[in-house]
Design a protein around this motif. Structure first.
Motif, PDB file in Angstrom:
ATOM      1  N   LEU A 267      35.887  26.965  39.003  1.00 56.39           N
ATOM      2  CA  LEU A 267      36.122  28.291  39.570  1.00 56.39           C
ATOM      3  C   LEU A 267      36.598  28.180  41.019  1.00 56.39           C
ATOM      4  O   LEU A 267      37.547  28.851  41.432  1.00 56.39           O
ATOM      5  CB  LEU A 267      34.837  29.119  39.496  1.00 56.39           C
ATOM      6  CG  LEU A 267      34.941  30.586  39.950  1.00 56.39           C
ATOM      7  CD1 LEU A 267      35.966  31.335  39.114  1.00 56.39           C
ATOM      8  CD2 LEU A 267      33.572  31.266  39.872  1.00 56.39           C
ATOM      9  N   GLY A 268      35.958  27.302  41.788  1.00 59.27           N
ATOM     10  CA  GLY A 268      36.383  27.106  43.168  1.00 59.27           C
ATOM     11  C   GLY A 268      37.776  26.515  43.268  1.00 59.27           C
ATOM     12  O   GLY A 268      38.575  26.901  44.139  1.00 59.27           O
ATOM     13  N   ALA A 269      38.089  25.587  42.318  1.00 63.77           N
ATOM     14  CA  ALA A 269      39.413  24.962  42.326  1.00 63.77           C
ATOM     15  C   ALA A 269      40.515  25.968  42.032  1.00 63.77           C
ATOM     16  O   ALA A 269      41.667  25.773  42.435  1.00 63.77           O
ATOM     17  CB  ALA A 269      39.458  23.826  41.299  1.00 63.77           C
TER      18      ALA A 269
ATOM     19  N   PRO B 266      43.968  21.433  38.166  1.00 63.88           N
ATOM     20  CA  PRO B 266      42.627  20.924  37.832  1.00 63.88           C
ATOM     21  C   PRO B 266      42.009  21.634  36.630  1.00 63.88           C
ATOM     22  O   PRO B 266      41.387  21.006  35.773  1.00 63.88           O
ATOM     23  CB  PRO B 266      41.814  21.186  39.110  1.00 63.88           C
ATOM     24  CG  PRO B 266      42.817  21.340  40.184  1.00 63.88           C
ATOM     25  CD  PRO B 266      44.017  21.961  39.548  1.00 63.88           C
ATOM     26  N   VAL B 267      42.201  22.940  36.574  1.00 61.44           N
ATOM     27  CA  VAL B 267      41.645  23.705  35.456  1.00 61.44           C
ATOM     28  C   VAL B 267      42.362  23.329  34.166  1.00 61.44           C
ATOM     29  O   VAL B 267      41.729  23.157  33.108  1.00 61.44           O
ATOM     30  CB  VAL B 267      41.761  25.216  35.733  1.00 61.44           C
ATOM     31  CG1 VAL B 267      41.176  26.017  34.563  1.00 61.44           C
ATOM     32  CG2 VAL B 267      41.036  25.591  37.022  1.00 61.44           C
TER      33      VAL B 267
ATOM     34  N   VAL C  76      45.870  32.782  35.361  1.00 63.06           N
ATOM     35  CA  VAL C  76      45.275  32.396  34.076  1.00 63.06           C
ATOM     36  C   VAL C  76      44.149  31.389  34.299  1.00 63.06           C
ATOM     37  O   VAL C  76      43.081  31.470  33.678  1.00 63.06           O
ATOM     38  CB  VAL C  76      46.349  31.817  33.132  1.00 63.06           C
ATOM     39  CG1 VAL C  76      45.695  31.251  31.872  1.00 63.06           C
ATOM     40  CG2 VAL C  76      47.346  32.895  32.758  1.00 63.06           C
ATOM     41  N   ALA C  77      44.378  30.406  35.203  1.00 67.55           N
ATOM     42  CA  ALA C  77      43.338  29.420  35.499  1.00 67.55           C
ATOM     43  C   ALA C  77      42.091  30.093  36.069  1.00 67.55           C
ATOM     44  O   ALA C  77      40.960  29.757  35.707  1.00 67.55           O
ATOM     45  CB  ALA C  77      43.879  28.374  36.481  1.00 67.55           C
TER      46      ALA C  77
ATOM     47  N   GLN D  65      34.458  31.516  31.888  1.00 61.11           N
ATOM     48  CA  GLN D  65      33.330  30.630  31.612  1.00 61.11           C
ATOM     49  C   GLN D  65      32.063  31.152  32.264  1.00 61.11           C
ATOM     50  O   GLN D  65      30.989  31.185  31.652  1.00 61.11           O
ATOM     51  CB  GLN D  65      33.650  29.226  32.134  1.00 61.11           C
ATOM     52  CG  GLN D  65      34.744  28.506  31.366  1.00 61.11           C
ATOM     53  CD  GLN D  65      34.960  27.108  31.921  1.00 61.11           C
ATOM     54  OE1 GLN D  65      34.506  26.782  33.012  1.00 61.11           O
ATOM     55  NE2 GLN D  65      35.652  26.287  31.168  1.00 61.11           N
ATOM     56  N   GLN D  66      32.182  31.538  33.546  1.00 57.11           N
ATOM     57  CA  GLN D  66      31.013  32.050  34.249  1.00 57.11           C
ATOM     58  C   GLN D  66      30.515  33.348  33.616  1.00 57.11           C
ATOM     59  O   GLN D  66      29.318  33.573  33.483  1.00 57.11           O
ATOM     60  CB  GLN D  66      31.365  32.288  35.723  1.00 57.11           C
ATOM     61  CG  GLN D  66      31.681  31.028  36.502  1.00 57.11           C
ATOM     62  CD  GLN D  66      30.497  30.081  36.556  1.00 57.11           C
ATOM     63  OE1 GLN D  66      29.349  30.508  36.512  1.00 57.11           O
ATOM     64  NE2 GLN D  66      30.772  28.791  36.636  1.00 57.11           N
ATOM     65  N   LEU D  67      31.446  34.208  33.217  1.00 55.66           N
ATOM     66  CA  LEU D  67      31.078  35.477  32.598  1.00 55.66           C
ATOM     67  C   LEU D  67      30.362  35.242  31.278  1.00 55.66           C
ATOM     68  O   LEU D  67      29.351  35.870  30.975  1.00 55.66           O
ATOM     69  CB  LEU D  67      32.337  36.326  32.378  1.00 55.66           C
ATOM     70  CG  LEU D  67      32.137  37.725  31.811  1.00 55.66           C
ATOM     71  CD1 LEU D  67      31.268  38.566  32.737  1.00 55.66           C
ATOM     72  CD2 LEU D  67      33.488  38.400  31.584  1.00 55.66           C
ATOM     73  N   GLU D  68      30.892  34.303  30.505  1.00 59.14           N
ATOM     74  CA  GLU D  68      30.257  33.994  29.225  1.00 59.14           C
ATOM     75  C   GLU D  68      28.864  33.414  29.435  1.00 59.14           C
ATOM     76  O   GLU D  68      27.907  33.758  28.729  1.00 59.14           O
ATOM     77  CB  GLU D  68      31.118  32.996  28.448  1.00 59.14           C
ATOM     78  CG  GLU D  68      30.530  32.622  27.094  1.00 59.14           C
ATOM     79  CD  GLU D  68      31.356  31.552  26.401  1.00 59.14           C
ATOM     80  OE1 GLU D  68      31.173  31.382  25.185  1.00 59.14           O
ATOM     81  OE2 GLU D  68      32.155  30.885  27.066  1.00 59.14           O
ATOM     82  N   ARG D  69      28.733  32.527  30.417  1.00 61.38           N
ATOM     83  CA  ARG D  69      27.438  31.918  30.681  1.00 61.38           C
ATOM     84  C   ARG D  69      26.419  32.971  31.113  1.00 61.38           C
ATOM     85  O   ARG D  69      25.262  32.950  30.692  1.00 61.38           O
ATOM     86  CB  ARG D  69      27.576  30.845  31.754  1.00 61.38           C
ATOM     87  CG  ARG D  69      26.311  30.016  31.929  1.00 61.38           C
ATOM     88  CD  ARG D  69      26.529  28.917  32.950  1.00 61.38           C
ATOM     89  NE  ARG D  69      25.378  28.021  32.978  1.00 61.38           N
ATOM     90  CZ  ARG D  69      25.248  27.021  33.828  1.00 61.38           C
ATOM     91  NH1 ARG D  69      26.210  26.769  34.691  1.00 61.38           N
ATOM     92  NH2 ARG D  69      24.186  26.256  33.814  1.00 61.38           N
TER      93      ARG D  69
END
Length: 633
Positions: free
Chosen positions: A22-24, A54-55, A97-98, A105-109
């Motif tokens: 996410l930071g990348a 990176p993503v 998109v990245a 991913q964070q939202l799903e987690r």
């Protein structure tokens, strides 16, 4: 756009890597937008590309691993979107998109963590140590060191570490995490305390009955972990349709690009193509349903069981210990002339202190509950399963079946049976050679049995049958008091399985074809029938361990009405899941068509898809909110 699930034992997309990705994506995007505003577009494009690479690399690694394992996920579309964006000179779209991928991913987690809260709380509260008495010394020892017979001190606020028996002082336990009951339960000396309950009163001593690994709470944690790791059939639906949807998306993207002569049309279609309602809404809603049921004291072991629970149309249910309390209780005492009811019960219970028969235990318990002072018996002679005689407080007393007593006294016990149900269990009592009276015992119908059956009927169960190993006349007497369609008594374990198979035929060809069959039981002899049903439900609060292990659903609280609540939760979870998939997929396809026609640019398409993701996940989390037919805790 969420990532593929990590393989067992791997880090996958979990843990710190989610934040790194996410930071990348965020930092270069912010820097690139700043460079664009400063009038340095070339440097801005470079920053966007650096935010994408990176993503994309992490995603390609996960996709390659999934393909090696024979799984084709819909996240291939996200990889194609980022790759195409970089190839077509649209680095901003690729970076968006990245960002949406890493943010997804964070939202799903977050969503799954919220949905798993009640289930994970059970496992998180498992005690690690216990305070064991060693003479006059108290030792804090690992819970695995506890063996049956150890004396454990349970302090105020402690979690009961193992199943045990309260030694002397009464215990006040908060069992809400196990059963959903909000009120503390008071256990007297000698009562069994389940592991996992919290001491809400004064400290008390507990005699360990089982090792930690075999205790109630350890079994619940194992069941919870299995449920959390399961994948429902609707979750696997996304995998089955992944290749077809991928082919459709690629065909639409290529067709749009060729028709318009603009490769960016293909990119715009791809960024909005990932069907997140399938890969997000389904697992979140199913996990939310499992968590919601666990909060109400019903442990559903898998997502598949939750789906089947929502489709039950035929019910087969055991009688003893399920619809009834499972123990003989005192119904009434009929005294012969010259005796009182209290005298008959006191003398019979005093003599029965010398017997270990289940009926004797019921008489002793009933007498003590009425505050009767029992005398020690002497000169006891017992004929196993028939009767017992001896001296009590200067009287010659005999207790047993009517035939046993008729042979030992002047008087006919049958003369006191008028008005009793033929199936009633009676114990005759003789004192000093005279008929003293009858003690009538009954396994009473549970107070919530009729309410539970009515709620299940309202929830779509069209056929209810009782399958019992008890005497046929006792089952028939029960059926006159409950709304059932069919019954059978004197059944073996194999006979119960046969009844479940008959219910399968009714569910397949009855008034609501296509439904599933649920079997509810609590005994070891119910285990084969539980396994034969589509949904096996065990009464884990007091049932046999074998039933709980083979069942799909375990009632952790001794309340039948929670089963109807669990079915309502399951139906609502599936309805919300289908709603999310229908509307979410519809919006995604509409967005893809709009992108193909040139109404959406790539960046706009990515933002639209992520907006759909958020709406779909929030809708799926509605399962956690009580609906109609559910309690609120």
């Amino acid at each position: 756009m969420p990532a593929p699930k990590p393989a067992a034992g791997g880090d996958g997309a979990g843990g710190p890597r989610r934040f790194v990705l996410l930071g990348a994506a965020v930092v270069p995007l912010v820097a690139g937008l700043g460079l664009l505003a400063a009038g340095v577009p070339a440097a801005g494009d470079m920053a966007f590309a650096l935010g994408t690479l990176p993503v994309l690399a992490a995603l390609l690694f996960d996709v390659a691993r999934a393909i090696r394992q024979g799984r084709f996920g819909l996240d291939i579309l996200a990889a194609l979107s980022m790759t195409t964006a970089l190839a077509f000179g649209e680095p901003l779209a690729g970076n968006v998109v990245a960002l949406m991928y890493a943010g997804g991913q964070q939202l799903e987690r977050f969503a799954e963590g919220r949905a798993r809260r009640e289930m994970s709380a059970l496992a998180a509260r498992a005690p690690r140590t216990a305070v064991r008495r060693n003479g006059e010394r108290l030792d804090e020892v690992p819970i695995n060191a506890i063996v049956p017979g150890d004396l454990i001190l349970v302090r105020h606020g402690d979690t009961v570490p193992v199943d045990g028996r309260v030694l002397e002082a009464p215990a006040v336990l908060d069992q809400s995490s196990l059963t959903g009951e909000v009120r503390p339960v008071r256990l007297e000396a000698g009562a069994e305390a389940p592991s996992g309950a919290v001491n809400a009163g004064a400290a008390f001593d507990l005699v360990a009955l089982r090792p930690a690994g075999e205790s109630t709470y350890a079994a619940i944690v194992r069941l919870v972990e299995a449920a959390a790791a399961s994948r429902a059939p609707m979750v696997r639906l996304a995998d089955r349709y992944a290749l077809g949807f991928l082919a459709f998306s690629l065909a639409l993207a290529v067709g749009a690009a060729l028709a318009a002569g603009d490769p960016r049309r293909a990119l715009a279609v791809l960024v909005v193509a990932t069907p997140c309602p399938l890969i997000l809404a389904v697992p979140v809603a199913i996990m939310a349903g499992l968590s919601r049921a666990a909060k109400r004291g019903v442990l559903v072991k898998s997502g598949g069981a939750l789906e089947k629970l929502a489709q039950v149309r035929a019910l087969v249910i055991d009688k003893t210990g399920t619809l009834t309390h499972g123990v003989a209780g005192l119904a009434e005492v009929r005294a012969a002339p010259g005796f009182t009811a209290d005298m008959v019960l006191r003398l019979a219970a005093s003599l029965d202190q010398a017997s270990n028969h289940v009926v004797a235990a019921a008489l002793v318990s009933a007498a003590r509950a009425q505050g009767l002072a029992l005398s020690p018996p002497a000169e006891v002679s017992e004929t196993g399963g028939v009767g017992i005689s001896g001296r009590v407080a200067g009287h010659q007393v005999a207790v047993g079946g009517t035939g046993y007593i008729a042979a030992r006294c002047a008087g006919d016990p049958a003369s006191l049976r008028h008005g009793l149900e033929p199936a009633s269990a009676v114990v005759a009592v003789a004192v000093d050679g005279s008929l003293a009276g009858l003690v009538v015992l009954a396994d009473g119908v549970r107070e919530d049995a009729a309410k539970m059956l009515a709620a299940l009927r309202a929830g779509g169960v069209a056929h209810v049958a009782i399958a019992s190993g008890d005497r046929s006349e006792a089952v028939e007497a029960l059926c006159r008091r409950l709304p059932v369609d069919d019954w059978a008594g004197d059944l073996s374990a194999a006979g119960k399985v046969e009844r479940v198979q008959q219910a399968h035929l009714l569910a397949a060809h009855g008034p609501a074809p296509g439904g599933t069959v649920m079997m509810v039981g609590d005994g070891v002899n119910d285990a084969p029938a539980l396994a034969a049903a589509d949904v096996g439900v065990a009464l884990g609060a007091r049932g046999a361990a074998a039933s709980a292990e083979v069942a799909d659903v375990v009632l952790l609280v001794d309340r039948l009405d929670r089963l109807a609540e669990a079915m309502a939760i399951a139906r609502r979870a599936l309805a919300i899941t289908r709603q999310s998939v229908f509307w979410g997929m519809g919006l995604s396809v509409a967005g893809m068509i709009a992108a193909a026609l040139g109404y959406l640019q790539p960046v706009e398409g990515a933002l639209l898809q992520e907006a759909i993701d958020v709406v779909v996940i929030l809708n799926a989390l509605r399962v956690l909110v009580p609906g109609r037919g559910e309690g609120d805790g």
